[in-house]
Design a protein around this motif. Structure first.
Motif, PDB file in Angstrom:
ATOM      1  N   GLY A   8      40.134  41.268  37.146  1.00  0.00           N
ATOM      2  CA  GLY A   8      39.072  41.441  38.473  1.00  0.00           C
ATOM      3  C   GLY A   8      38.971  39.930  39.210  1.00  0.00           C
ATOM      4  N   ALA A   9      39.182  38.824  38.279  1.00  0.00           N
ATOM      5  CA  ALA A   9      39.098  37.679  38.901  1.00  0.00           C
ATOM      6  C   ALA A   9      40.383  37.409  39.571  1.00  0.00           C
ATOM      7  CB  ALA A   9      38.959  36.648  37.642  1.00  0.00           C
ATOM      8  N   GLY A  11      42.391  39.583  40.897  1.00  0.00           N
ATOM      9  CA  GLY A  11      42.377  40.518  42.288  1.00  0.00           C
ATOM     10  C   GLY A  11      41.485  39.784  43.303  1.00  0.00           C
ATOM     11  N   PHE A  12      40.312  39.190  43.058  1.00  0.00           N
ATOM     12  CA  PHE A  12      39.406  38.686  43.702  1.00  0.00           C
ATOM     13  C   PHE A  12      39.932  37.291  44.578  1.00  0.00           C
ATOM     14  CE2 PHE A  12      36.296  35.276  44.548  1.00  0.00           C
ATOM     15  CZ  PHE A  12      35.472  35.683  45.448  1.00  0.00           C
ATOM     16  N   LEU A  13      40.757  36.674  43.799  1.00  0.00           N
ATOM     17  CA  LEU A  13      41.422  35.465  44.402  1.00  0.00           C
ATOM     18  C   LEU A  13      42.678  36.105  45.337  1.00  0.00           C
ATOM     19  CD1 LEU A  13      41.281  33.037  41.615  1.00  0.00           C
ATOM     20  CD2 LEU A  13      39.988  32.984  43.460  1.00  0.00           C
ATOM     21  N   ALA A  15      43.056  39.009  46.610  1.00  0.00           N
ATOM     22  CA  ALA A  15      42.501  39.469  47.935  1.00  0.00           C
ATOM     23  C   ALA A  15      42.250  38.490  48.798  1.00  0.00           C
ATOM     24  CB  ALA A  15      41.233  40.391  47.946  1.00  0.00           C
ATOM     25  N   ILE A  16      41.365  37.494  48.748  1.00  0.00           N
ATOM     26  CA  ILE A  16      41.059  36.442  49.521  1.00  0.00           C
ATOM     27  C   ILE A  16      42.390  35.652  50.165  1.00  0.00           C
ATOM     28  CG2 ILE A  16      40.138  33.974  49.402  1.00  0.00           C
ATOM     29  CD1 ILE A  16      37.980  34.917  47.553  1.00  0.00           C
ATOM     30  N   TYR A  19      43.794  38.037  52.829  1.00  0.00           N
ATOM     31  CA  TYR A  19      43.212  37.849  53.885  1.00  0.00           C
ATOM     32  C   TYR A  19      43.328  36.598  54.674  1.00  0.00           C
ATOM     33  CZ  TYR A  19      38.928  37.958  57.149  1.00  0.00           C
ATOM     34  OH  TYR A  19      38.354  37.671  57.950  1.00  0.00           O
ATOM     35  N   GLY A  72      46.257  41.015  38.624  1.00  0.00           N
ATOM     36  CA  GLY A  72      45.123  40.469  39.089  1.00  0.00           C
ATOM     37  C   GLY A  72      45.639  39.782  40.658  1.00  0.00           C
ATOM     38  N   LEU A  73      46.174  38.482  40.386  1.00  0.00           N
ATOM     39  CA  LEU A  73      46.127  37.733  41.312  1.00  0.00           C
ATOM     40  C   LEU A  73      47.262  38.165  42.421  1.00  0.00           C
ATOM     41  CD1 LEU A  73      45.579  34.876  42.735  1.00  0.00           C
ATOM     42  CD2 LEU A  73      47.421  34.070  41.577  1.00  0.00           C
ATOM     43  N   GLY A  76      46.427  42.004  43.696  1.00  0.00           N
ATOM     44  CA  GLY A  76      45.512  41.670  44.932  1.00  0.00           C
ATOM     45  C   GLY A  76      46.180  41.231  46.095  1.00  0.00           C
TER      46      GLY A  76
END
Length: 100
Positions: A8-9, A11-13, A15-16, A19, A72-73, A76
């Motif tokens: 999750g962490a 993936g969050f990074l 996705a950012i 973007y 994740g990273l 994402g």
């Protein structure tokens, strides 16, 4: 539970980062959606390929690091590369049914 948080962490990074690249292309005047997607996917695929090769030859990453980094990273950042990497891992482990 720790593995979920790592993915999750990452993936969050990721996705950012995705973007941010897309917004940067827009700010540079490249309003075509295709170029930003191409840049993200080529960069992500190259990073996953390079790091997976390093890991395969040197076993550099722990399972937790691989989950954070690949799933994740970079997953994402670019979903296509994550699917491709997972499929290749299944094929290397002779999990042909799961890979299909």
């Amino acid at each position: 539970m720790v593995n979920l948080l790592l993915v999750g962490a990452g993936g969050f990074l990721g996705a950012i980062a995705r973007y941010s690249v897309m917004v940067s292309f827009e700010r540079l005047g490249h309003h075509s959606f295709l170029w930003s997607i191409l840049a993200v996917n080529v960069t992500g695929a190259a990073l996953i390929g390079f790091l997976a090769g390093v890991n395969e030859s040197r076993e550099s990453f722990s399972n937790e690091a691989r989950l954070f980094l690949f799933v994740g990273l970079l997953g994402g950042f670019t979903t296509f590369s994550a699917i491709t990497n997972d499929t290749l891992t299944l094929l290397r482990n002779s999990a042909f049914w799961e890979a299909a």
